[in-house]
Scaffold this active site. Structure first.
Site, PDB file in Angstrom:
ATOM      1  N   HIS A   1     -99.688  28.519 -32.923  1.00 42.13           N
ATOM      2  CA  HIS A   1    -101.577  28.067 -33.114  1.00 42.13           C
ATOM      3  C   HIS A   1    -101.750  29.282 -32.355  1.00 42.13           C
ATOM      4  O   HIS A   1    -100.738  30.156 -31.804  1.00 42.13           O
ATOM      5  CB  HIS A   1    -101.024  26.948 -32.385  1.00 42.13           C
ATOM      6  CG  HIS A   1    -100.435  26.855 -30.852  1.00 42.13           C
ATOM      7  ND1 HIS A   1     -98.920  27.572 -30.426  1.00 42.13           N
ATOM      8  CD2 HIS A   1    -100.790  26.518 -29.975  1.00 42.13           C
ATOM      9  CE1 HIS A   1     -98.593  27.851 -29.649  1.00 42.13           C
ATOM     10  NE2 HIS A   1     -99.761  27.797 -29.012  1.00 42.13           N
TER      11      HIS A   1
ATOM     12  N   ASP B   1    -104.027  29.247 -29.136  1.00 47.18           N
ATOM     13  CA  ASP B   1    -104.702  28.096 -27.794  1.00 47.18           C
ATOM     14  C   ASP B   1    -106.393  27.280 -28.004  1.00 47.18           C
ATOM     15  O   ASP B   1    -107.335  27.878 -27.721  1.00 47.18           O
ATOM     16  CB  ASP B   1    -104.504  28.542 -26.482  1.00 47.18           C
ATOM     17  CG  ASP B   1    -102.686  29.100 -26.265  1.00 47.18           C
ATOM     18  OD1 ASP B   1    -102.009  28.393 -26.510  1.00 47.18           O
ATOM     19  OD2 ASP B   1    -102.875  30.464 -25.067  1.00 47.18           O
TER      20      ASP B   1
ATOM     21  N   ARG C   1     -99.696  28.584 -16.900  1.00 48.01           N
ATOM     22  CA  ARG C   1    -100.765  29.481 -17.612  1.00 48.01           C
ATOM     23  C   ARG C   1    -102.225  29.438 -17.207  1.00 48.01           C
ATOM     24  O   ARG C   1    -102.562  27.861 -16.551  1.00 48.01           O
ATOM     25  CB  ARG C   1    -100.515  28.467 -19.354  1.00 48.01           C
ATOM     26  CG  ARG C   1    -101.624  30.018 -20.092  1.00 48.01           C
ATOM     27  CD  ARG C   1    -101.017  28.714 -21.634  1.00 48.01           C
ATOM     28  NE  ARG C   1    -102.260  28.320 -22.010  1.00 48.01           N
ATOM     29  CZ  ARG C   1    -102.035  27.656 -22.687  1.00 48.01           C
ATOM     30  NH1 ARG C   1    -101.559  27.521 -23.781  1.00 48.01           N
ATOM     31  NH2 ARG C   1    -103.270  26.877 -22.969  1.00 48.01           N
TER      32      ARG C   1
END
Length: 273
Positions: free
Chosen positions: A99, A101, A264
């Site tokens: 993927h 994000d 993150r």
């Protein structure tokens, strides 16, 4: 002024960077060198960076405003930060499946900066990154002509429902959903990249269901080709900084029941074109 050492992982994607202390303010010259290396290699890796939250955010802020995740709560007082955690009780982990994000947003993030503070003691938990420039370039002229100009739908409810609680506090009150070009042009490099992923992309507009399913099935398998990839083996206080506009990634969950933990920050992007 200082200079960086850039060690490419391979000719296609990824480089390890030394000569920068991300815990301290970076000089404009070093920031410029990092930005140039990032655009060239698409994902950069740094070792030995014991960032606290403010230092992590300061590095992220160099590249733009923060993107706030639509569903994942941040640590108390830090909505810009997403916690990445897995342990013996985890039923799923962040980053499973190829993927980019939050492509379900109308303006998906342009960049992510992940800092891991704890890694599995016996190894595991590597992250794979794949270049969507390389994936596009490897397609035949016939496939490129067919895909260029198509639009795909990116949805999120099937991804986020249940992951952050049965009824998570959503950023804008609903599960985001957006339509983006199947092939986007990078706003800084001008290069074309595939922009569909198995995490969020549900179908291609204007195609019959069987046609869309077959086309996306081929593309999802295509982007997994090892020739487009690099693999990063984490150590505690490593940092990965990747370009969501041209990179997909996959976090391996091969370390259960051990702990993998970090944080993150994500940098706001623009509408893909």
């Amino acid at each position: 002024m200082g200079s960086l050492t850039i060690d490419p992982l391979n000719p296609v994607i990824g480089a390890q960077v030394s000569g920068a202390d991300l815990c301290a303010p970076l000089s404009p010259d070093l920031a410029k060198q990092i930005h140039a290396a990032w655009l060239e290699h698409q994902v950069l890796f740094f070792r030995g960076q014991p960032l606290d939250f403010e230092q992590h955010k300061a590095f992220g802020r160099l590249w733009g405003d923060f993107h706030i995740h639509p569903a994942a709560p941040g640590p108390q007082g830090h909505p810009e930060i997403m916690t990445v955690h897995a342990d013996a009780s985890s039923k799923t982990v962040a980053g499973q499946g190829w993927h980019s994000d939050v492509t379900c947003d109308e303006e998906p993030p342009k960049a992510s900066v992940l800092h891991l503070t704890e890694v599995p003691p016996d190894g595991g938990g590597d992250t794979l990154f794949a270049s969507m420039y390389a994936a596009w370039d490897a397609l035949s002229d016939s496939w490129q002509r067919m895909l260029d100009g198509l639009t795909a739908v990116h949805a999120s409810e099937h991804v986020y429902r249940g992951r952050y609680g049965a009824d998570p506090k959503l950023r804008d009150g609903g599960y985001p959903r957006a339509e983006h070009p199947v092939v986007r042009t990078h706003p800084e490099t001008g290069r074309k990249a595939l922009f569909v992923n198995s995490g969020f992309t549900t179908h291609i507009r204007g195609m019959r269901h069987a046609e869309s399913r077959a086309t996306l099935g081929f593309l999802f398998e295509h982007v997994r080709s090892p020739e487009f990839q690099c693999r990063f083996r984490w150590q505690a206080d490593s940092v990965a900084f990747w370009d969501n506009r041209c990179v997909q990634h996959l976090a391996l969950w091969d370390y259960h029941p051990n702990v993998r933990h970090g944080y993150r920050v994500t940098i706001a992007g623009d509408r893909p074109r």
